[in-house]
Structures are given as C-alpha cells and as structure tokens.
Motif scaffolding. Sequence first.
Motif, mmCIF file in Angstrom:
data_model
loop_
_atom_site.group_PDB
_atom_site.id
_atom_site.type_symbol
_atom_site.label_atom_id
_atom_site.label_comp_id
_atom_site.label_asym_id
_atom_site.label_seq_id
_atom_site.Cartn_x
_atom_site.Cartn_y
_atom_site.Cartn_z
ATOM 1 N N GLN A 201 0.769 -1.265 0.062
ATOM 2 C CA GLN A 201 0.212 -0.130 -0.103
ATOM 3 C C GLN A 201 0.928 1.261 -0.131
ATOM 4 O OE1 GLN A 201 -2.609 -0.900 3.400
ATOM 5 N NE2 GLN A 201 -4.208 -1.618 2.199
ATOM 6 N N LEU B 234 2.251 1.718 -3.539
ATOM 7 C CA LEU B 234 1.004 2.182 -4.183
ATOM 8 C C LEU B 234 0.821 3.806 -4.046
ATOM 9 C CD1 LEU B 234 -1.438 1.978 -6.049
ATOM 10 C CD2 LEU B 234 -2.715 0.977 -4.403
ATOM 11 N N GLU C 208 -2.189 -2.050 -7.558
ATOM 12 C CA GLU C 208 -3.695 -2.228 -7.115
ATOM 13 C C GLU C 208 -4.164 -3.677 -7.144
ATOM 14 O OE1 GLU C 208 -5.581 2.128 -7.797
ATOM 15 O OE2 GLU C 208 -5.417 0.844 -9.792
#
Length: 197
Positions: free
Chosen positions: A43, A46, A168
């Motif tokens: 995450q 990302l 993702e």
Amino acid sequence: MAEFLKPKNTNPRGIPEAPFIDKVENVIKNPDEEFEKVMSMFQERLQQYKYMELSKRQQLGDLKIKIPDIEKNLDIINYINEKKNDEDEEDKIIETNYELNDTLYTRASIDAENLDSVFLWLGADVMLEYPLDEAVELLNTRLNSNQTQLKLVKEDLEFLKENITTMEVNTARLYNWDVERRRNLKSAEEGTKNLKI
C-alpha cells in the motif's frame, strides 16, 4: 518479503517498476507474522506511485502553459522581424493593444524599424532585455527543452499508470488471499469443534 519490492528494473528517470505477484505464497512465507507488514509495504508503494503521478500531472500542466506562451512570444518576434524588413514605410508601424493590468488595456503604436530588442520574463519576477536574434535563440532553446520534457513527462505518466494498476492488482490479490486463508482456517477450526462434540 521486502526483497520482493526491491526494483529489478526502472524507467530511464529512475522510477521503479512494480513487481507482479504470481503466487502470494512466494511473497508471504509466514502469514500470521508477515501479512500485515507485506500489505502495508504494498500500500505504501502504491501511494508513492500515486504521489509521483500527481507530481507528474502538475509538471504536465505547467508545460502545457509554458509551451504555448513560448510559441506566442516567438510568433510576436517573427512578426516584428517581418515588419522591420518590410519595404513599405507605413507597414513598419505596428498598432496593438496591450494589458496594463488585469482589467485595463491601452493602444500603442510601435515603430518596428527602430525596434532592436525585446524584454522577456524569465520567471521569479525577473525580466531582461534581449536583442531580437538572441531572444529568438533563447526562446527556441527553451521551446525545444520544454517539448522534450513534455515527452518525458507523458512517458513517465504512462509508466506510472501501468505500475499503479499492477500495485492495485497486487494489493487486491493479497487481500483476497488473506480473506480466503482466514475463511479456510475458520472452517477447519469449526470442523475440528464439530468432531470433538
């Protein structure tokens, strides 16, 4: 697990390529201890890609303003040079409107024959006077530089878009894998309880 996110490849500007998870088991060996850390790392990567994308979009916006401004300045200087070299004396006078401030304009008559230099804004509230030929040279150099930069920014945005999609997908695969793993553990525990009763 952290080694998995170490970039094997980068684009020419050093943006790391996102790894793709074939099998979650290859990344997470000990799910109870590693899952939260790995998910957090993915995450975070990302978010880094999204931050870079935002920065590149701002750069793209700036370039889309600068390039037309430079082209407009070059057009004006070329127009001055045309008027300057015109045979007809009357055609050497340029009638124009110009902005004094945001809401106030006025007219001016410019004698192109005696116009040998222009003032250019260089940024940071700096304006310098340049002879016409030097101004054209400077503006052409800046135009070429900005057009090259525009091409690179567009390439980076495309690269980032692909990597954001990959991250993702990776994050979704990790999450789904963990949900299924927990469901299987719960089913196994309930099966064990039923056997004991």
